[in-house]
Write a protein that holds these residues in place. Structure first.
Motif, PDB file in Angstrom:
ATOM      1  N   ASP A 275      12.410  -8.165   8.755  1.00 27.51           N
ATOM      2  CA  ASP A 275      12.291  -8.659   7.393  1.00 27.51           C
ATOM      3  C   ASP A 275      13.632  -9.282   6.994  1.00 27.51           C
ATOM      4  O   ASP A 275      14.672  -8.639   7.134  1.00 27.51           O
TER       5      ASP A 275
ATOM      6  N   ILE B  26      15.891  -7.177   4.833  1.00 28.70           N
ATOM      7  CA  ILE B  26      16.355  -5.860   5.290  1.00 28.70           C
ATOM      8  C   ILE B  26      17.334  -6.093   6.436  1.00 28.70           C
ATOM      9  O   ILE B  26      16.929  -6.384   7.556  1.00 28.70           O
TER      10      ILE B  26
ATOM     11  N   PRO C 281       8.365 -12.139   3.331  1.00 29.91           N
ATOM     12  CA  PRO C 281       8.634 -10.851   3.983  1.00 29.91           C
ATOM     13  C   PRO C 281       7.997 -10.740   5.363  1.00 29.91           C
ATOM     14  O   PRO C 281       6.995 -11.389   5.651  1.00 29.91           O
ATOM     15  N   GLY C 282       8.609  -9.923   6.193  1.00 35.84           N
ATOM     16  CA  GLY C 282       8.089  -9.671   7.535  1.00 35.84           C
ATOM     17  C   GLY C 282       8.073  -8.183   7.833  1.00 35.84           C
ATOM     18  O   GLY C 282       8.550  -7.369   7.039  1.00 35.84           O
ATOM     19  N   ILE C 283       7.498  -7.831   8.978  1.00 32.84           N
ATOM     20  CA  ILE C 283       7.418  -6.413   9.367  1.00 32.84           C
ATOM     21  C   ILE C 283       8.780  -5.969   9.894  1.00 32.84           C
ATOM     22  O   ILE C 283       9.248  -6.444  10.924  1.00 32.84           O
TER      23      ILE C 283
ATOM     24  N   LEU D   5       7.429   7.988   8.980  1.00 32.38           N
ATOM     25  CA  LEU D   5       7.939   7.630   7.646  1.00 32.38           C
ATOM     26  C   LEU D   5       6.849   7.724   6.590  1.00 32.38           C
ATOM     27  O   LEU D   5       6.822   6.979   5.628  1.00 32.38           O
ATOM     28  N   ASN D   6       5.933   8.672   6.773  1.00 36.16           N
ATOM     29  CA  ASN D   6       4.777   8.722   5.894  1.00 36.16           C
ATOM     30  C   ASN D   6       5.044   9.450   4.572  1.00 36.16           C
ATOM     31  O   ASN D   6       4.142   9.766   3.819  1.00 36.16           O
TER      32      ASN D   6
ATOM     33  N   PHE E 208      11.648   8.171   2.555  1.00 43.77           N
ATOM     34  CA  PHE E 208      12.535   7.961   3.712  1.00 43.77           C
ATOM     35  C   PHE E 208      13.743   7.099   3.351  1.00 43.77           C
ATOM     36  O   PHE E 208      13.747   6.419   2.328  1.00 43.77           O
TER      37      PHE E 208
ATOM     38  N   ASP F 214       1.686  -0.640   4.132  1.00 47.43           N
ATOM     39  CA  ASP F 214       1.787  -0.163   5.510  1.00 47.43           C
ATOM     40  C   ASP F 214       1.102   1.195   5.590  1.00 47.43           C
ATOM     41  O   ASP F 214       1.413   2.093   4.804  1.00 47.43           O
TER      42      ASP F 214
ATOM     43  N   ILE G  72       3.361   4.220   5.593  1.00 41.12           N
ATOM     44  CA  ILE G  72       4.283   4.462   4.471  1.00 41.12           C
ATOM     45  C   ILE G  72       3.426   4.835   3.256  1.00 41.12           C
ATOM     46  O   ILE G  72       2.813   3.979   2.627  1.00 41.12           O
TER      47      ILE G  72
ATOM     48  N   GLY H 107       1.856  -3.009   8.445  1.00 37.14           N
ATOM     49  CA  GLY H 107       1.666  -4.042   7.429  1.00 37.14           C
ATOM     50  C   GLY H 107       2.904  -4.154   6.558  1.00 37.14           C
ATOM     51  O   GLY H 107       3.827  -3.339   6.660  1.00 37.14           O
ATOM     52  N   ILE H 108       2.896  -5.149   5.689  1.00 34.28           N
ATOM     53  CA  ILE H 108       4.034  -5.368   4.785  1.00 34.28           C
ATOM     54  C   ILE H 108       3.954  -4.360   3.648  1.00 34.28           C
ATOM     55  O   ILE H 108       3.031  -4.400   2.835  1.00 34.28           O
ATOM     56  N   THR H 109       4.926  -3.462   3.587  1.00 30.24           N
ATOM     57  CA  THR H 109       4.953  -2.466   2.517  1.00 30.24           C
ATOM     58  C   THR H 109       5.575  -3.065   1.252  1.00 30.24           C
ATOM     59  O   THR H 109       6.264  -4.087   1.310  1.00 30.24           O
TER      60      THR H 109
ATOM     61  N   SER I  15       9.203  -4.251   1.061  1.00 27.02           N
ATOM     62  CA  SER I  15       9.477  -5.584   1.609  1.00 27.02           C
ATOM     63  C   SER I  15       8.949  -6.690   0.705  1.00 27.02           C
ATOM     64  O   SER I  15       9.661  -7.648   0.399  1.00 27.02           O
TER      65      SER I  15
END
Lengths: 259, 259
Positions: A83, A86, A109-111, A125-126, A129, B83, B86, B110-112, B115
């Protein structure tokens, strides 16, 4: 019309991990600028464009090149891995953009590796985080150390970017040693190498094992929180749902379709 | 061959903000399961599939439905906004997956909102950052408070998910009050509503103003770190590059093309 530069997050590198709007923005552009490795990852598809690749450590020049090409009336795309917002060039573009008020910046934006690496490793990361880079090229090590301590203090799951490089071979060990002052050595962790590229490798381990792991600049590291578990070889951080163990609930709406 | 379930992050909702592999996985699936709102966002394109939508608060049922449909030999896709790993259902799927060892889970990132919201607001997460949800449905408020304190202590940029809901109208104010104990009230912040959907709205403000802002469950909130600035109305967290102010560097490779 104002000039416009697209600042594009291309994700881990595979074209099918880019979004539709990222590909569309590249197609609309006459000029594509990026670090050499990322330009190469784009492959044959955009070979007809004017491609400018620049080596590492020339970030300002890369950004100014974008503004100068845009000033000629060309549609410019700057590509970053993951991204662009980031650890990418989005903020530097806005800073330098003060000198080019006629140019509008659009971040696409990107992954990022936190998402793509997590997906391979399971779901580390659920819950809440932190993302921390261990690169001290632009950040004093004291700041990195302070953030590692705070992340442990807050019981966050942690994604670590740039855990190692040629000149910083022991940085992951140093980071783990800081975390181990607060976190038990059995804490479930993991790391992923070459996400979305050839040779993808995922490993789960304990924090103690992580401190001795061989990682490189293409590795993203994940540290679980106090509730994380290894389930079937995957690193899982729970969201907190109570599992009832029966399927009665779902029978109620079985067969209900929308649209 | 083992059964396989795709757990798909669909990004903010717009199809062009999904990745190619997410769309491909949906196309390959016979059954698509998701929270009603997300199924609707998919629109007409997948109307031929077996679509199962379930209301909120029935997450376990939704997950078990996926496993049961997969056990019938159907290719199943579970969709989550942003995502799936997340604050999505990826980890619950792995937990429940213990009961269905014949089924393999594939998470497609996916894009969270961290982002996608950051891209609209500028580049607020362009250095180390934390992501914290203010929802205390599944997390004790004490834990949320501890993480807010730690995030401030570590001078992280912060993305806040679920800043408000009907029952939690004052939670963003409570969070800001905690942050204001450590962070100056002029700290640059911002928030974005309805990312990638109709009625997108982005606002930059100070931390003090943020504490009084009206937000809802479709808002993502961003708090800068100690070096963040508002530049041309955008919230920018710097990566740390020294800006030299000249373009000499880039002239050296001007015209150098790769591929």
């Amino acid at each position: 019309m104002r000039n416009r530069i697209y600042i594009i997050g291309m994700g881990p590198g595979r074209e099918d991990m880019m979004t539709g709007e990222a590909i569309e923005a590249l197609e609309q552009s006459a000029v594509i600028v990026g670090y050499t490795v990322y330009i190469k990852l784009l492959g044959e598809r955009f070979v007809e464009k004017e491609l400018f690749s620049t080596p590492m450590r020339q970030e300002e020049g890369r950004c100014r090149l974008c503004f100068e090409e845009a000033a000629k009336g060309k549609q410019v795309a700057l590509i970053c891995s993951g991204d662009a917002g980031i650890y990418g060039l989005a903020s530097l573009m806005y800073e330098i953009g003060k000198d080019y008020p006629e140019t509008e910046l659009i971040v696409i934006p990107g992954i990022t590796a936190a998402s793509s690496g997590a997906a391979i490793l399971g779901a580390p990361l659920n819950h809440d985080f932190c993302v921390i880079s261990l690169s001290d090229l632009l950040t004093p090590w004291e700041t990195i150390e302070k953030r590692l301590k705070a992340a442990a203090e807050g019981d966050f799951s942690i994604a670590i970017y740039n855990p190692s490089s040629h000149k910083r071979k022991d940085y992951l060990k140093r980071a783990c040693d800081i975390l181990l002052r607060k976190i038990e050595k059995e804490r479930p962790c993991g790391y992923v190498e070459n996400i979305g590229r050839e040779g993808t490798k995922a490993v789960t381990c304990t924090l103690e094992e992580l401190s001795k792991a061989e990682v490189n600049m293409f590795t993203t590291v994940f540290i679980g929180n106090s509730g994380s578990e290894i389930i079937n070889g995957r690193l899982i951080t729970k969201r907190g749902y109570q599992i009832e163990g029966n399927t009665n609930i779902c029978r109620n709406y079985r067969g209900k379709k929308t649209i």
